[in-house]
Design an enzyme around this catalytic site. Structure first.
Site, PDB file in Angstrom:
ATOM      1  CE  LYS A  14     -24.809  72.991 109.348  1.00  0.00           C
ATOM      2  NZ  LYS A  14     -24.229  73.803 110.431  1.00  0.00           N
ATOM      3  NE  ARG A  89     -23.245  68.352 114.360  1.00  0.00           N
ATOM      4  CZ  ARG A  89     -24.317  68.994 113.900  1.00  0.00           C
ATOM      5  NH1 ARG A  89     -24.993  68.519 112.883  1.00  0.00           N
ATOM      6  NH2 ARG A  89     -24.696  70.100 114.468  1.00  0.00           N
ATOM      7  NE  ARG A 128     -30.777  77.840 115.478  1.00  0.00           N
ATOM      8  CZ  ARG A 128     -29.817  77.035 115.013  1.00  0.00           C
ATOM      9  NH1 ARG A 128     -29.629  76.918 113.717  1.00  0.00           N
ATOM     10  NH2 ARG A 128     -29.039  76.368 115.828  1.00  0.00           N
ATOM     11  NE  ARG A 134     -32.206  73.520 117.327  1.00  0.00           N
ATOM     12  CZ  ARG A 134     -31.210  73.411 116.470  1.00  0.00           C
ATOM     13  NH1 ARG A 134     -31.383  73.748 115.219  1.00  0.00           N
ATOM     14  NH2 ARG A 134     -30.046  72.953 116.870  1.00  0.00           N
ATOM     15  NE  ARG A 146     -25.886  73.217 119.278  1.00  0.00           N
ATOM     16  CZ  ARG A 146     -26.822  74.161 119.178  1.00  0.00           C
ATOM     17  NH1 ARG A 146     -27.401  74.644 120.262  1.00  0.00           N
ATOM     18  NH2 ARG A 146     -27.169  74.612 118.014  1.00  0.00           N
TER      19      ARG A 146
HETATM   20  P1  ADP Z   1     -26.815  73.079 114.535  1.00  0.00           P
HETATM   21  O1  ADP Z   1     -26.604  73.304 113.068  1.00  0.00           O
HETATM   22  O2  ADP Z   1     -27.226  74.323 115.238  1.00  0.00           O
HETATM   23  O3  ADP Z   1     -25.682  72.384 115.191  1.00  0.00           O
HETATM   24  P2  ADP Z   1     -28.488  70.724 114.099  1.00  0.00           P
HETATM   25  O4  ADP Z   1     -29.953  70.765 113.981  1.00  0.00           O
HETATM   26  O5  ADP Z   1     -27.710  70.406 112.865  1.00  0.00           O
HETATM   27  O6  ADP Z   1     -28.072  72.120 114.725  1.00  0.00           O
HETATM   28  O7  ADP Z   1     -28.063  69.630 115.215  1.00  0.00           O
HETATM   29  C1  ADP Z   1     -28.606  69.640 116.522  1.00  0.00           C
HETATM   30  C2  ADP Z   1     -27.965  68.524 117.361  1.00  0.00           C
HETATM   31  O8  ADP Z   1     -28.285  67.229 116.798  1.00  0.00           O
HETATM   32  C3  ADP Z   1     -26.435  68.538 117.434  1.00  0.00           C
HETATM   33  O9  ADP Z   1     -25.955  69.409 118.440  1.00  0.00           O
HETATM   34  C4  ADP Z   1     -26.147  67.063 117.764  1.00  0.00           C
HETATM   35  O10 ADP Z   1     -26.358  66.769 119.114  1.00  0.00           O
HETATM   36  C5  ADP Z   1     -27.197  66.305 116.962  1.00  0.00           C
HETATM   37  N1  ADP Z   1     -26.679  65.915 115.623  1.00  0.00           N
HETATM   38  C6  ADP Z   1     -27.108  66.430 114.425  1.00  0.00           C
HETATM   39  N2  ADP Z   1     -26.418  65.873 113.399  1.00  0.00           N
HETATM   40  C7  ADP Z   1     -25.537  65.005 113.958  1.00  0.00           C
HETATM   41  C8  ADP Z   1     -24.519  64.138 113.439  1.00  0.00           C
HETATM   42  N3  ADP Z   1     -24.261  64.068 112.128  1.00  0.00           N
HETATM   43  N4  ADP Z   1     -23.799  63.394 114.312  1.00  0.00           N
HETATM   44  C9  ADP Z   1     -24.043  63.441 115.620  1.00  0.00           C
HETATM   45  N5  ADP Z   1     -24.953  64.238 116.190  1.00  0.00           N
HETATM   46  C10 ADP Z   1     -25.709  65.016 115.380  1.00  0.00           C
END
Ligand code: ADP
Length: 191
Positions: A14, A89, A128, A134, A146
Site C-alpha cells: 500500500k 482497519r 522490509r 521497523r 498483525r
Molecule cells: P502495515 O501495513 O504493515 O500493517 P502500518 O504502517 O499501516 O503497517 O501500521 C503499523 C501499525 O500501526 C499497525 O500494526 C497498528 O498497530 C497501527 N495502526 C495503523 N493504522 C491503524 C488503524 N487504522 N487503527 C488502529 N491501529 C492502526
C-alpha cells in the site's frame, strides 16, 4: 474532492503504491501507520501509548486514528483528494469514516483493495524488516499477530464495502509497475 481507501493486508504494498498514485492524481496520502510512527518519534503522550500497542502487533484505539484522519482532512489544502492507507482497519472505523465524510458533504470514491496471499505477506515483511528497520516487522511473533488481527478485525471490511458496491479488488502479485498500472486503470474507471 475524491476520497479513496487503499486496502490490503500488511505488506501488500500500500505504501509503495501510494507514492506514485498521489503524484499522478494530486492526492494527499494519509498513512495512519506513518502518522503514528511520527508521534512515537516525537515522543508525544499519544506516541508513547501507541508504541506499546504497535510493538506487540495490536491496533491502537479507533478514536485515536479517527481523530488523526479528521484533523488531516481539515488541514490539508490544495489537493484533488485523499488516499487513505491503513485506515479504516475495523468496521467501527469504517462507520466513523462514512460519518466524517458525510459531515463534510463528501462520500467515498471507492475501496482499492490490493490482494496478496498470506505466504507473500510473510516474505514481503521479512524483506522490509531489513530495509526499513521497523521494530514491528522484525519479530515473527509480532508479524503473526498483525496478520491474525488483519483477518479478524480488518477483513470484515471487505463485506462491509461489497454490500454497497464500493469494494474493488486488484491482484497485488507482480512487479511494482504492474500493480501500479492495475490500480491506475481502476482509479480512472472510478473517477
Ligand atoms: P502495515 O501495513 O504493515 O500493517 P502500518 O504502517 O499501516 O503497517 O501500521 C503499523 C501499525 O500501526 C499497525 O500494526 C497498528 O498497530 C497501527 N495502526 C495503523 N493504522 C491503524 C488503524 N487504522 N487503527 C488502529 N491501529 C492502526
Amino acid at each position: 474532492m475524491k476520497y479513496y481507501i487503499l486496502f490490503g493486508p500488511p505488506g501488500a504494498g500500500k505504501g509503495t503504491q501510494a507514492g506514485a498514485l498521489v503524484e499522478k492524481y494530486n492526492l494527499c496520502h494519509i498513512s495512519t501507520g506513518e502518522l503514528l510512527r511520527s508521534e512515537i518519534a516525537a515522543g508525544t503522550e499519544l506516541g508513547k501509548k501507541a508504541a506499546v500497542l504497535i510493538d506487540n502487533g495490536s491496533l491502537v484505539p479507533d478514536e485515536v486514528v479517527e481523530d488523526m484522519i479528521e484533523a488531516k482532512f481539515e488541514s490539508v489544502k490544495g489537493v484533488s483528494g485523499f488516499l487513505l492507507d491503513g485506515f479504516p482497519r475495523t468496521v467501527a472505523q469504517a462507520v466513523a469514516l462514512d460519518e466524517i465524510l458525510s459531515r463534510r458533504g463528501e462520500s467515498l470514491g471507492g475501496v482499492l483493495s490490493i490482494m496478496i496471499p498470506d505466504k507473500l505477506v510473510h516474505e514481503r515483511i521479512a524483506h522490509r524488516a531489513h530495509i526499513e528497520g521497523r521494530a514491528d516487522d522484525a519479530r515473527p511473533e509480532v508479524v503473526d499477530h498483525r496478520i491474525k488481527t488483519y483477518h479478524e478485525k480488518t477483513e470484515p471490511l471487505i463485506d462491509f464495502y461489497k454490500k454497497d458496491g464500493r469494494y474493488h479488488e486488484i491482484d497485488g502479485v507482480g512487479t511494482v509497475e504492474e500493480v501500479h498500472s492495475r490500480i491506475a486503470a481502476l482509479l480512472e474507471s472510478l473517477a
